[in-house]
Write a protein that holds these residues in place. Structure first.
Motif, PDB file in Angstrom:
ATOM      1  N   THR A  39       0.568  -1.299   0.567  1.00 14.92           N
ATOM      2  CA  THR A  39      -0.451   0.095   0.192  1.00 14.92           C
ATOM      3  C   THR A  39       1.283   1.266   0.324  1.00 14.92           C
ATOM      4  O   THR A  39      -0.094   2.335   0.551  1.00 14.92           O
ATOM      5  CB  THR A  39      -0.461  -0.005   1.110  1.00 14.92           C
ATOM      6  N   SER A  40       2.167   1.541  -0.204  1.00 16.89           N
ATOM      7  CA  SER A  40       3.196   2.462   0.345  1.00 16.89           C
ATOM      8  C   SER A  40       2.811   3.677  -1.765  1.00 16.89           C
ATOM      9  O   SER A  40       1.853   2.870  -2.361  1.00 16.89           O
ATOM     10  CB  SER A  40       3.810   2.301  -0.355  1.00 16.89           C
ATOM     11  N   ASP A  72      -9.533   2.331  -3.184  1.00 12.91           N
ATOM     12  CA  ASP A  72     -10.274   2.058  -1.368  1.00 12.91           C
ATOM     13  C   ASP A  72      -8.772   2.105  -0.967  1.00 12.91           C
ATOM     14  O   ASP A  72      -9.040   2.639   0.191  1.00 12.91           O
ATOM     15  CB  ASP A  72     -10.630   0.548  -1.525  1.00 12.91           C
ATOM     16  N   GLU A  73      -8.154   2.394  -1.518  1.00 17.14           N
ATOM     17  CA  GLU A  73      -6.729   1.980  -0.442  1.00 17.14           C
ATOM     18  C   GLU A  73      -6.871   3.979  -0.042  1.00 17.14           C
ATOM     19  O   GLU A  73      -6.462   4.483   0.924  1.00 17.14           O
ATOM     20  CB  GLU A  73      -5.230   1.753  -0.786  1.00 17.14           C
ATOM     21  N   PHE A  74      -6.917   4.731  -1.074  1.00 17.46           N
ATOM     22  CA  PHE A  74      -6.901   6.090  -1.003  1.00 17.46           C
ATOM     23  C   PHE A  74      -7.454   6.469   0.075  1.00 17.46           C
ATOM     24  O   PHE A  74      -7.279   7.373   0.646  1.00 17.46           O
ATOM     25  CB  PHE A  74      -6.033   6.783  -2.417  1.00 17.46           C
ATOM     26  N   MET A  75      -8.436   6.343  -0.137  1.00 15.91           N
ATOM     27  CA  MET A  75      -9.730   6.984   1.012  1.00 15.91           C
ATOM     28  C   MET A  75      -9.730   6.411   2.114  1.00 15.91           C
ATOM     29  O   MET A  75     -10.081   7.187   3.007  1.00 15.91           O
ATOM     30  CB  MET A  75     -11.211   6.093   0.006  1.00 15.91           C
ATOM     31  N   LYS A  76      -9.333   5.421   2.387  1.00 13.69           N
ATOM     32  CA  LYS A  76      -8.290   5.036   3.624  1.00 13.69           C
ATOM     33  C   LYS A  76      -7.529   5.971   4.663  1.00 13.69           C
ATOM     34  O   LYS A  76      -7.689   5.837   5.660  1.00 13.69           O
ATOM     35  CB  LYS A  76      -8.236   3.804   4.084  1.00 13.69           C
ATOM     36  N   GLN A  84      -3.936  11.856  -6.607  1.00 13.31           N
ATOM     37  CA  GLN A  84      -3.990  10.424  -6.412  1.00 13.31           C
ATOM     38  C   GLN A  84      -4.877   9.880  -6.802  1.00 13.31           C
ATOM     39  O   GLN A  84      -5.157   9.202  -7.258  1.00 13.31           O
ATOM     40  CB  GLN A  84      -2.959   9.838  -5.457  1.00 13.31           C
ATOM     41  N   ILE A  85      -5.883  10.080  -5.955  1.00 19.79           N
ATOM     42  CA  ILE A  85      -6.748   9.609  -5.689  1.00 19.79           C
ATOM     43  C   ILE A  85      -7.956   9.828  -7.482  1.00 19.79           C
ATOM     44  O   ILE A  85      -8.175   9.352  -7.822  1.00 19.79           O
ATOM     45  CB  ILE A  85      -8.004  10.158  -4.978  1.00 19.79           C
ATOM     46  N   LYS A  86      -8.076  11.273  -7.716  1.00 19.32           N
ATOM     47  CA  LYS A  86      -7.729  11.856  -8.734  1.00 19.32           C
ATOM     48  C   LYS A  86      -7.547  11.128 -10.429  1.00 19.32           C
ATOM     49  O   LYS A  86      -8.182  10.651 -10.913  1.00 19.32           O
ATOM     50  CB  LYS A  86      -8.306  13.642  -9.061  1.00 19.32           C
ATOM     51  N   LEU A  87      -6.402  11.099 -10.295  1.00 22.02           N
ATOM     52  CA  LEU A  87      -5.631  10.350 -11.507  1.00 22.02           C
ATOM     53  C   LEU A  87      -5.977   8.936 -11.475  1.00 22.02           C
ATOM     54  O   LEU A  87      -6.958   8.077 -12.797  1.00 22.02           O
ATOM     55  CB  LEU A  87      -3.978  10.164 -11.014  1.00 22.02           C
ATOM     56  N   THR A  88      -6.103   8.209 -10.561  1.00 19.13           N
ATOM     57  CA  THR A  88      -7.073   6.439 -10.524  1.00 19.13           C
ATOM     58  C   THR A  88      -8.470   6.739  -9.881  1.00 19.13           C
ATOM     59  O   THR A  88      -8.695   5.817 -12.027  1.00 19.13           O
ATOM     60  CB  THR A  88      -6.346   6.025  -9.019  1.00 19.13           C
ATOM     61  N   LYS A  89      -9.156   7.217 -10.045  1.00 20.33           N
ATOM     62  CA  LYS A  89     -10.733   7.621 -10.868  1.00 20.33           C
ATOM     63  C   LYS A  89     -11.117   7.660 -12.013  1.00 20.33           C
ATOM     64  O   LYS A  89     -11.651   7.332 -12.371  1.00 20.33           O
ATOM     65  CB  LYS A  89     -11.412   8.951  -9.653  1.00 20.33           C
ATOM     66  N   TYR A  90     -10.038   9.077 -12.560  1.00 16.07           N
ATOM     67  CA  TYR A  90     -10.226   9.046 -13.618  1.00 16.07           C
ATOM     68  C   TYR A  90     -10.252   7.887 -14.835  1.00 16.07           C
ATOM     69  O   TYR A  90     -10.803   7.384 -15.817  1.00 16.07           O
ATOM     70  CB  TYR A  90      -8.960  10.552 -14.301  1.00 16.07           C
ATOM     71  N   GLN A  91      -9.639   7.652 -14.073  1.00 15.71           N
ATOM     72  CA  GLN A  91      -8.622   5.724 -15.098  1.00 15.71           C
ATOM     73  C   GLN A  91      -9.997   4.959 -14.882  1.00 15.71           C
ATOM     74  O   GLN A  91     -10.447   4.136 -15.569  1.00 15.71           O
ATOM     75  CB  GLN A  91      -7.143   4.839 -14.780  1.00 15.71           C
TER      76      GLN A  91
END
Length: 136
Positions: A39-40, A72-76, A84-91
């Protein structure tokens, strides 16, 4: 070769096909998990690359599972960087849309529209791209 921590993960779909890159990306994820933990930030970045590669290959279920696990990991993590959350949600939105899961894709894009509007404004190019993707 540079040590793992110094290696730059570069995805160049124009120079190599996603199918050719997939084994290398899987190896990079495994190396990151071993060296930095599952999770790093570094490992999650490598996993995002894996999700993008799955998406580009049309492996929608694997792309969605991989990208959603990262979100999910970022949200924790309260320290997670919103970018980082936005980049991942975009994909993730792309993968959901490509797999025909339109309602979930719309929810993902709505999150991005709201976040970008609040941070960047309505007329920012990042916001407008999300609005365009929402409308597809």
């Amino acid at each position: 070769m540079a040590p793992l921590g110094e290696r730059e993960i570069v995805y160049a779909p124009k120079s190599r096909k996603a199918q050719e890159v997939l084994p290398e990306v899987i190896e990079i994820v495994a190396l990151h998990e071993k060296q930095f933990g599952p999770t790093s930030m570094s490992t999650l970045g490598a996993k995002r690359l894996l999700g993008i590669t799955y998406k580009d290959l049309g492996m929608h279920t694997k792309a969605i599972q991989t990208l959603q696990a990262i979100v999910d990991e970022f949200m924790k993590d309260e320290k997670a960087i919103l970018r980082q959350i936005k980049l991942t949600k975009y994909q993730l939105g792309w993968a959901l849309r490509n797999s025909g899961r339109y309602h979930e894709a719309m929810q993902t894009y709505q999150y991005l529209i709201d976040a970008n509007t609040e941070l960047l404004g309505r007329n920012d190019p990042n916001t407008l791209v999300c609005v365009s993707n929402y409308g597809r």
